[in-house]
Write a protein that holds these residues in place. Structure first.
Motif: not given
Length: 497
Positions: A266-268, A493-497, A236-237, A219-220
């Motif tokens: 504001g953008q993705t 940081n984290t696991i992202i599924e 992002e993962k 995560h930012i």
């Protein structure tokens, strides 16, 4: 809204709604006389719970719960406050996991009470009595509940302090649990309120994680260093590292998979900054004062040198090589953009160096110390270069004159290892990352318990914690202050599924 089975002893309906932030549902557990509620305000990242219930104690519980399911290990953090004077000193709120939604389920909590006591309370088996471990720390508002296998640990702190372990317990809970926030009035005829800020559930790297080969999600985040409100801007993962705030306040850059990306606020959808042949860029990159140039560290040259320093226009282009040899890791521009400062290993020794920004003259060794020096950065007025050094045992913050004279230690902590001092544009504040004493002083690895801390440049106050997170390498390696000196960017940081 749906009716729950009475066998679950949940007397109210479960509300599944997008307004519950990271959680899915909310309900009263047990049989409180008065129905509770839960709300989430996305503007401030705040959860507010209202709940009744006689207690979370003995062999049966009554309280309000907002929750979701989670599998495996986790690190659960939140700032917790019981609101108002309250009716009973034993009213309580905090972080909870439960094996079931029944009122006698196995459970574990990091809890704070109205009488200011805080600690670890858990029910080791279904229907058993609650075990209570209270801390000597009172008025704790930072709570952390962690699971590693069947080991559960609670840590707490008063806001601004580092976390202290209350207790650890072995509890044979199922692999999947209900995890969430709770409040209990401890009075059958009352409702009580609690608020929760900066709620984060991290899913840590697995035990067989291989550093610099395996990565988890990122995560930012943006942090207001004065209100301490955190907002996730992009996720992002994979591994995102070292965000830099663009000086014109339009967005930020970061590195991922060897490339440098730019994302406007504001953008993705990020866009790649063209760095031509340099496609093995690491997390030591800095935008020049004014935003015209970009300095990068990249292993895109001769293999035997490792990381080398290059500069290129911020808009993109062919990088110009600055350091003839390596490894060299870039950390800062002088305010007039005439000099670069960086960490380099020469003759087996890591030191802070500087060189002309165009590479026209030989580099200058500023520290020449046999112990590890790193993280150099100019102050906005150009009067100092700040850095971190392990020369006195632990990794501490230092500063010196730009010619290397007057090297002065700034922190003197025997239980912390602090890295990467970043000076606010107004010159008043130092933001930096700290590891605990469980990390080797000369190491700054990925995926650890870390804190972001703040101290004044005039040293008039000691450092205080402004964020508790799971991260480390790549979290805040290079400057990330906003132009108004109010906010910083960092990576958790984290696991992202």
């Amino acid at each position: 809204m749906k009716t729950l089975l009475t066998a679950l002893l949940i007397t109210t309906s479960v509300i599944a709604q997008a307004q519950l932030g990271i959680f899915n549902e909310t309900a009263d557990i047990g049989s409180p006389k008065f129905q509770g509620s839960a709300q989430y305000d996305a503007r401030f990242g705040e959860y507010q719970l209202t709940g009744g219930g006689t207690n979370v104690w003995s062999s049966h519980d009554e309280f309000r719960f907002v929750y979701k399911k989670i599998k495996g290990d986790f690190i659960f953090n939140a700032e917790t406050r019981l609101l108002g004077r309250g009716t009973d000193g034993h009213r309580k709120g905090g972080l909870m996991v439960r094996a079931e939604l029944s009122d006698d389920a196995q459970m574990a909590t990091a809890v704070t009470h109205g009488d200011l006591l805080s600690g670890f309370q858990y029910r080791p088996a279904k229907g058993s009595e609650v075990v209570s471990k209270m801390s000597e720390i009172t008025q704790a508002d930072i709570l952390q509940l962690e699971r590693h296998g069947n080991t559960f640990t609670v840590k707490i702190a008063q806001k601004g302090d580092t976390l202290s372990t209350v207790s650890t317990a072995e509890i044979a809970m199922p692999g999947e649990l209900y995890i969430g926030l709770f409040v209990c009035a401890h009075h059958a005829e009352q409702l009580e309120d609690a608020s929760f800020h900066n709620v984060r559930i991290y899913r840590p790297a697995p035990d067989d994680f291989r550093p610099y080969r395996d990565y988890i999600g990122s995560h930012i985040e943006m942090l207001d260093v004065f209100t301490e409100q955190r907002d996730i801007l992009y996720s992002e993962k994979g591994s995102l590292q070292a965000p830099n705030w663009i000086p014109d306040n339009s967005g930020f850059i970061y590195n991922a998979d060897g490339l440098i990306y730019k994302l406007k606020f504001g953008q993705t959808k990020p866009e790649v900054i063209n760095t031509d042949f340099a496609t093995r860029n690491n997390n030591d990159h800095v935008i020049s004062w004014g935003g015209e140039m970009l300095g990068i560290s990249s292993s895109s040259g001769e293999q035997e040198y490792g990381s080398l320093i290059y500069t290129l226009p911020f808009a993109g282009g062919v990088p110009k090589r600055i350091t003839p040899t390596g490894p060299s890791y870039f950390h800062g521009w002088s305010p007039d953009n005439r000099w670069l400062t960086y960490t380099a290993r020469r003759n087996g020794q890591w030191d802070v160096y500087k060189c002309k920004a165009d590479g026209s003259e030989p580099e200058i060794n500023l520290t020449n110390n046999e112990k590890y020096d790193d993280g150099s950065e100019y102050s906005p007025d150009g009067q100092y270069i700040y850095f971190n050094s392990v020369r006195t045992g632990h990794m501490q913050l230092w500063r010196m004159k730009p010619d290397g004279s007057e090297q002065t230690q700034l922190t003197f902590e025997e239980n912390m290892n602090s890295w990467f001092p970043h000076i606010s544009p107004d010159g008043r504040w130092i933001a930096f990352i700290s590891y605990g004493d469980d990390i080797e002083p000369g190491d700054h690895p990925f995926y650890k318990h870390v804190t972001l801390r703040l101290m004044p440049t005039d040293l008039s106050a000691p450092p205080r914690v402004i964020a508790y997170l799971y991260g480390g390498q790549g979290t805040i390696n290079t400057p990330s202050w906003s132009p108004d000196s109010r906010k910083i960017l960092f990576v958790s940081n984290t696991i992202i599924e």
